[in-house]
Design an enzyme around this catalytic site. Structure first.
Site, PDB file in Angstrom:
ATOM      1  N   SER A 140       0.787  -1.215   0.031  1.00 29.74           N
ATOM      2  CA  SER A 140       0.058   0.148  -0.142  1.00 29.74           C
ATOM      3  C   SER A 140       0.854   1.171  -0.041  1.00 29.74           C
ATOM      4  O   SER A 140       2.192   1.044   0.318  1.00 29.74           O
ATOM      5  CB  SER A 140      -0.685   0.023   1.605  1.00 29.74           C
ATOM      6  OG  SER A 140      -1.430   1.330   1.586  1.00 29.74           O
ATOM      7  N   TYR A 153      -2.527  -0.873  10.493  1.00 29.26           N
ATOM      8  CA  TYR A 153      -2.271  -1.050   9.009  1.00 29.26           C
ATOM      9  C   TYR A 153      -0.846  -0.527   8.457  1.00 29.26           C
ATOM     10  O   TYR A 153      -0.161  -1.222   7.956  1.00 29.26           O
ATOM     11  CB  TYR A 153      -3.592  -0.397   8.543  1.00 29.26           C
ATOM     12  CG  TYR A 153      -3.746  -0.728   6.765  1.00 29.26           C
ATOM     13  CD1 TYR A 153      -4.329  -1.858   6.323  1.00 29.26           C
ATOM     14  CD2 TYR A 153      -3.091   0.123   6.147  1.00 29.26           C
ATOM     15  CE1 TYR A 153      -4.414  -2.047   5.081  1.00 29.26           C
ATOM     16  CE2 TYR A 153      -3.112   0.198   4.472  1.00 29.26           C
ATOM     17  CZ  TYR A 153      -3.895  -0.868   4.030  1.00 29.26           C
ATOM     18  OH  TYR A 153      -4.090  -1.297   2.930  1.00 29.26           O
TER      19      TYR A 153
HETATM   20  P1  NAD Z   1     -11.343  -6.234  -0.068  1.00 27.58           P
HETATM   21  O1  NAD Z   1     -11.762  -5.920   1.479  1.00 27.58           O
HETATM   22  O2  NAD Z   1     -12.217  -5.995  -1.104  1.00 27.58           O
HETATM   23  O3  NAD Z   1     -10.668  -7.701   0.104  1.00 27.58           O
HETATM   24  C1  NAD Z   1     -10.060  -8.155   1.062  1.00 27.58           C
HETATM   25  C2  NAD Z   1      -9.970  -9.854   0.831  1.00 27.58           C
HETATM   26  O4  NAD Z   1      -9.309 -10.171   1.989  1.00 27.58           O
HETATM   27  C3  NAD Z   1     -11.213 -10.690   0.768  1.00 27.58           C
HETATM   28  O5  NAD Z   1     -11.224 -11.450   0.016  1.00 27.58           O
HETATM   29  C4  NAD Z   1     -11.171 -10.852   2.303  1.00 27.58           C
HETATM   30  O6  NAD Z   1     -12.013 -12.179   2.507  1.00 27.58           O
HETATM   31  C5  NAD Z   1      -9.607 -11.307   2.732  1.00 27.58           C
HETATM   32  N1  NAD Z   1      -9.491 -11.099   4.109  1.00 27.58           N
HETATM   33  C6  NAD Z   1      -9.722 -10.197   4.708  1.00 27.58           C
HETATM   34  N2  NAD Z   1      -9.484 -10.807   6.210  1.00 27.58           N
HETATM   35  C7  NAD Z   1      -9.102 -11.800   6.102  1.00 27.58           C
HETATM   36  C8  NAD Z   1      -8.853 -12.942   7.223  1.00 27.58           C
HETATM   37  N3  NAD Z   1      -8.953 -12.876   8.327  1.00 27.58           N
HETATM   38  N4  NAD Z   1      -8.614 -14.173   6.604  1.00 27.58           N
HETATM   39  C9  NAD Z   1      -8.572 -14.554   5.388  1.00 27.58           C
HETATM   40  N5  NAD Z   1      -9.026 -13.694   4.347  1.00 27.58           N
HETATM   41  C10 NAD Z   1      -9.158 -12.230   4.740  1.00 27.58           C
HETATM   42  O7  NAD Z   1     -10.133  -5.307   0.009  1.00 27.58           O
HETATM   43  P2  NAD Z   1      -9.287  -4.624  -0.903  1.00 27.58           P
HETATM   44  O8  NAD Z   1      -9.305  -3.322  -1.233  1.00 27.58           O
HETATM   45  O9  NAD Z   1      -9.275  -5.461  -2.384  1.00 27.58           O
HETATM   46  O10 NAD Z   1      -7.495  -5.163  -0.588  1.00 27.58           O
HETATM   47  C11 NAD Z   1      -6.820  -6.333  -0.929  1.00 27.58           C
HETATM   48  C12 NAD Z   1      -5.368  -5.929  -0.535  1.00 27.58           C
HETATM   49  O11 NAD Z   1      -5.144  -4.408  -0.996  1.00 27.58           O
HETATM   50  C13 NAD Z   1      -5.058  -5.636   1.065  1.00 27.58           C
HETATM   51  O12 NAD Z   1      -4.047  -6.131   1.454  1.00 27.58           O
HETATM   52  C14 NAD Z   1      -5.296  -3.927   1.120  1.00 27.58           C
HETATM   53  O13 NAD Z   1      -4.339  -3.663   2.318  1.00 27.58           O
HETATM   54  C15 NAD Z   1      -4.620  -3.701  -0.057  1.00 27.58           C
HETATM   55  N6  NAD Z   1      -4.651  -2.219  -0.477  1.00 27.58           N
HETATM   56  C16 NAD Z   1      -5.890  -1.809  -0.724  1.00 27.58           C
HETATM   57  C17 NAD Z   1      -6.163  -0.563  -0.965  1.00 27.58           C
HETATM   58  C18 NAD Z   1      -7.312   0.050  -1.551  1.00 27.58           C
HETATM   59  O14 NAD Z   1      -7.360   1.412  -1.435  1.00 27.58           O
HETATM   60  N7  NAD Z   1      -8.719  -0.747  -1.556  1.00 27.58           N
HETATM   61  C19 NAD Z   1      -4.909   0.432  -1.148  1.00 27.58           C
HETATM   62  C20 NAD Z   1      -3.857  -0.127  -0.773  1.00 27.58           C
HETATM   63  C21 NAD Z   1      -3.474  -1.417  -0.583  1.00 27.58           C
END
Ligand code: NAD
Length: 258
Positions: A140, A153
């Site tokens: 991130s 985070y």
């Molecule tokens: P999301 O909530 O759409 O998806 C998260 C995924 O992680 C889901 O499949 C969920 O089931 C799984 N997950 C969460 N907790 C879990 C647990 N305890 N055990 C097993 N699986 C678990 O989120 P996203 O935005 O797609 O995020 C995905 C990655 O990208 C994350 O690591 C997040 O930190 C990173 N990220 C997201 C953003 C953003 O703006 N959305 C920005 C930078 C980084």
């Protein structure tokens, strides 16, 4: 023989987008996430329709430090090899440090630091045996810079940058590259869920959170698209990309250039 990818947290958001992208390239895809059987079936059907060769699903909670061991070994026994590991699962929690629950902190570190460590640890012997591997950690912008009220985070994401660099050095002569992708804000359920908590922590409206907190961080003033992340992931998986390792790729609309 089809290439194989395991993507943690691929039942939603960025991970699901990555799964579709690799499916379109006829990979065998190991999907993982907290989803019910009906959702898993729907995802499996979508990935097959997109072009995936084989699809398997896992629903382990990554708060359990042994979960990734099981997921990696099941993937290897189903597909016979593991070419690409993408550590993506994660969640957000927004609270001032003095109110940040220890339990939440521990879970964040388990899901976003320990689980990737275990997944990498269990995958590397197979990748070494194959003589090929690509490990991508979805980090991130918060792996590079901080924001208030996100201590769990930001700490976890900074740790992932360190893990990426360390493991890249260890595997530098094994044709296994290890890189991190650092997105800015992407409109996924993870972001949608933090808007009310951020509004509360900063005492502003939810609309103000989008305009003055989220999009303010990004000079482009727009959300990052998942396909931008997928394109970088694809590039990193190219067998010709042997020297790109231990690197951190920002896809953040200029956020961390400031
Ligand atoms: P999301 O909530 O759409 O998806 C998260 C995924 O992680 C889901 O499949 C969920 O089931 C799984 N997950 C969460 N907790 C879990 C647990 N305890 N055990 C097993 N699986 C678990 O989120 P996203 O935005 O797609 O995020 C995905 C990655 O990208 C994350 O690591 C997040 O930190 C990173 N990220 C997201 C953003 C953003 O703006 N959305 C920005 C930078 C980084």
């Amino acid at each position: 023989m089809s290439q194989t990818v395991l993507i943690t947290g691929s039942t939603s958001g960025i991970g699901y987008g990555l799964a579709r992208h690799f499916a379109e390239q006829q990979f065998n895809v190991a999907v993982h996430g907290l989803a019910d059987p009906a959702t898993m079936q729907e995802i499996t059907a979508t990935l097959h329709a997109a072009g995936a060769n084989k699809v398997i699903t896992h629903d382990h909670d990554l708060a359990d430090p042994t979960a990734c061991k099981q997921i990696v070994h099941d993937t290897l026994s189903s597909f016979g090899r593991l070419d690409v590991l993408i550590n993506n699962a994660g969640f957000q929690h927004v609270a001032p440090v003095e109110e940040f629950a220890l339990e939440t902190w521990l879970k964040m570190q388990a899901v976003m630091v320990t689980a990737p460590f275990v997944a990498i640890k269990e995958t590397v012997p197979a990748m070494k045996q194959q003589g090929f591997g690509r490990i991508i950690n979805i980090c991130s912008a918060h792996g590079l810079v901080a924001s208030p009220y996100k201590v769990g985070y930001v700490t976890a994401k900074h740790a992932i940058v360190g893990m990426t660099k360390t493991v890249a050095l260890e595997l530098a002569r094994d044709n296994i590259t290890v890189n991190a992708i650092c997105p800015g804000y992407v409109r996924t359920p993870l972001v949608d869920a933090q808007i009310p908590a951020t509004a509360k922590a900063r005492n502003i409206s939810e609309q103000d959170v989008i305009e003055t907190v989220i999009l303010k961080a990004q000079p482009t003033q727009s959300f990052v698209q998942i396909n931008e992340i997928a394109r970088i992931a694809s590039m990193l998986c190219d067998p010709a990309m042997v020297s790109t390792t231990g690197s951190v790729f920002s896809v953040d609309g200029g956020w961390t250039a400031q």
